[in-house]
Scaffold this active site. Structure first.
Site, short mmCIF file in Angstrom:
data_model
loop_
_atom_site.label_atom_id
_atom_site.label_comp_id
_atom_site.label_asym_id
_atom_site.label_seq_id
_atom_site.Cartn_x
_atom_site.Cartn_y
_atom_site.Cartn_z
N ASP A 109 -43.98 -20.22 12.88
CA ASP A 109 -45.38 -20.07 13.25
C ASP A 109 -45.92 -21.26 14.02
OD1 ASP A 109 -47.98 -19.20 13.35
OD2 ASP A 109 -48.36 -19.37 11.22
N ASP A 317 -51.56 -18.61 20.59
CA ASP A 317 -50.93 -18.36 19.30
C ASP A 317 -49.90 -17.25 19.41
OD1 ASP A 317 -50.42 -18.38 16.57
OD2 ASP A 317 -52.08 -17.04 16.11
#
Length: 435
Positions: A109, A317
């Protein structure tokens, strides 16, 4: 700490394979990335249709974005505050930890910093499919003392003079344990495992909440001192990149490090990234969005259209599926998009409010959309703009949100490179199935 959506990395390590440590600054390696909805993922459900899987991804995206910057009260001991949920984005990474190495499947992530797995003795742990890591069985495991350089706020000092962490998530999930040093092994696309010694990670003795049995922890790729990216900074020249394939592709995506991560050649667009608020996020500065011939300046109550601002205004992201724009700006974008298309919109789905019938010739009507970042522009194709959420129905792949996020649908079929030394993000339109 979910994103990323928005990266599953699958690889198996065998002691019989030749391994080598990364030493020189010219080192580079690449790893396959497998989306969590891929048949290679333990989350894959063959009984679900493509459209059901896509809707679930959109719902995860909505949950992730809604928890960004959720304020959390400090507890004792001091905690690292994550604004996100334990539903950690769209990709997983299979890592091997310790000597001899043991395999674990963790969420990779760019919106997370601390890398952690569950460890024995497990005082309070959630169920996972793989055996819990036992530090006593690894010859390379070492606790980090309180005097170590890494043990600074918000980390704390435990009663055995070991550095501790306590991490809470926006949905109430949590992990607590020791900050330790260990050897990590990665299986590369070249077939040669790479061993990285002395990685600081969280050896969790308590964890709970919404974690599930398929995910053994998190690999933090964010922009903070705790992230594995920053720990490898000198080794990989501060560079990593990823190339995400379209959702219906059977070819894995890839993430690359060091010399393999350099983005160069014709068509490269480069923009600076910024750090603000929580250091782990990569912020870009979005100046405007062009739809067809119309250019819409990014002006909201919070941000002016001043390219000299030093803190950025949109998070890039990999763990968020959609792109989210502040409500007032999104409405301007949606209105202009509708004006550019002669077809009549149909009823929306979930938070995708703008949808059309995918009739013959419709895709030719879809206007080109370009995101203008400081110093670089990214032109989006129909693939990056519209999602087919059911047979014959396409929806606009952006939504209004409180936090501006540049999601992974808009990054698909693009080589995206991060340079921590130059503090830039680079884009290059690429056929990621052949990268």
């Amino acid at each position: 700490m979910e994103l990323i959506s928005s990266l599953f990395l699958c690889f198996t390590i065998s002691l019989s394979l030749l391994t080598f440590p990364i030493q020189s600054r010219s080192s580079g390696f690449s790893i396959n990335l497998i989306h969590r909805d891929s048949p290679l993922s333990p989350y894959y459900n063959s009984s679900m249709s493509y459209y059901e899987i896509l809707r679930n991804s959109i719902r995860r995206s909505m949950t992730r974005s809604s928890h960004m910057f959720t304020p959390k009260l400090a507890s004792s001991p001091p905690t690292i505050q994550s604004p996100l949920t334990a539903v950690t984005g769209e990709y997983l990474m299979k890592i091997s930890v310790g000597t001899p190495p043991l395999d674990f499947l963790a969420a990779a992530d760019t919106g997370s910093d601390l890398t952690w797995i569950q460890c024995k003795p497990c005082i309070e742990c959630y169920q996972q499919n793989t055996p819990i890591f036992d530090p006593k069985r690894s010859s390379t495991y070492r606790n980090q003392p309180c005097q170590s350089k890494v043990c600074q706020k918000p980390l704390s000092c435990g009663d055995k003079n070991f550095c501790n962490y306590a991490f809470t998530y926006g949905d109430g999930s949590y992990t607590e344990g020791d900050i330790s040093l260990e050897s990590f092994t990665f299986e590369t696309t070249s077939g040669k495992p790479v061993v990285v010694p002395n990685i600081s990670f969280g050896c969790g003795h308590k964890a709970g909440g919404n974690f599930d049995k398929f995910t053994d922890g998190i690999v933090g790729l964010g922009n903070s001192d705790l992230s594995i990216i920053n720990q490898l900074r000198n080794t990989i020249n501060g560079k990593f990149s990823y190339c995400m394939v379209p959702s219906k592709s059977n070819v894995p995506s890839k993430i690359s490090f060091g010399s393999n991560a350099i983005v160069s050649g014709y068509g490269v667009q480069r923009t600076p990234f910024f750090t603000r608020d929580q250091q782990l996020y990569y912020y870009l500065f979005l100046e405007s969005v062009t739809i067809g011939e119309a250019n819409i300046k990014f002006v909201t109550e919070t941000y002016s259209n001043n390219a000299n601002d030093k803190d950025g205004n949109i998070i890039i992201d990999s763990g968020t599926t959609l792109t989210y724009l502040p409500s007032e700006f999104y409405q301007l974008v949606e209105d202009e998009f509708k004006r550019s298309i002669s077809s009549t919109p149909v009823e929306g789905e979930d938070e995708l409010t703008l949808c059309y019938k995918n009739e013959e010739g419709f895709e030719k009507e879809v206007p080109t959309i370009t995101f203008h970042f400081t110093g670089g522009n990214l032109e989006l194709s129909v693939l990056n703009t519209m999602l087919e959420i059911e047979d014959g129905k396409l929806c606009f792949a952006m939504a209004p949100g409180g936090t501006a996020i540049f999601g992974n649908v808009q990054q698909t079929s693009c080589l995206v490179g991060y340079d921590l030394e130059a503090k830039t993000v680079s884009f290059k339109k690429t056929d990621c199935t052949k990268y």
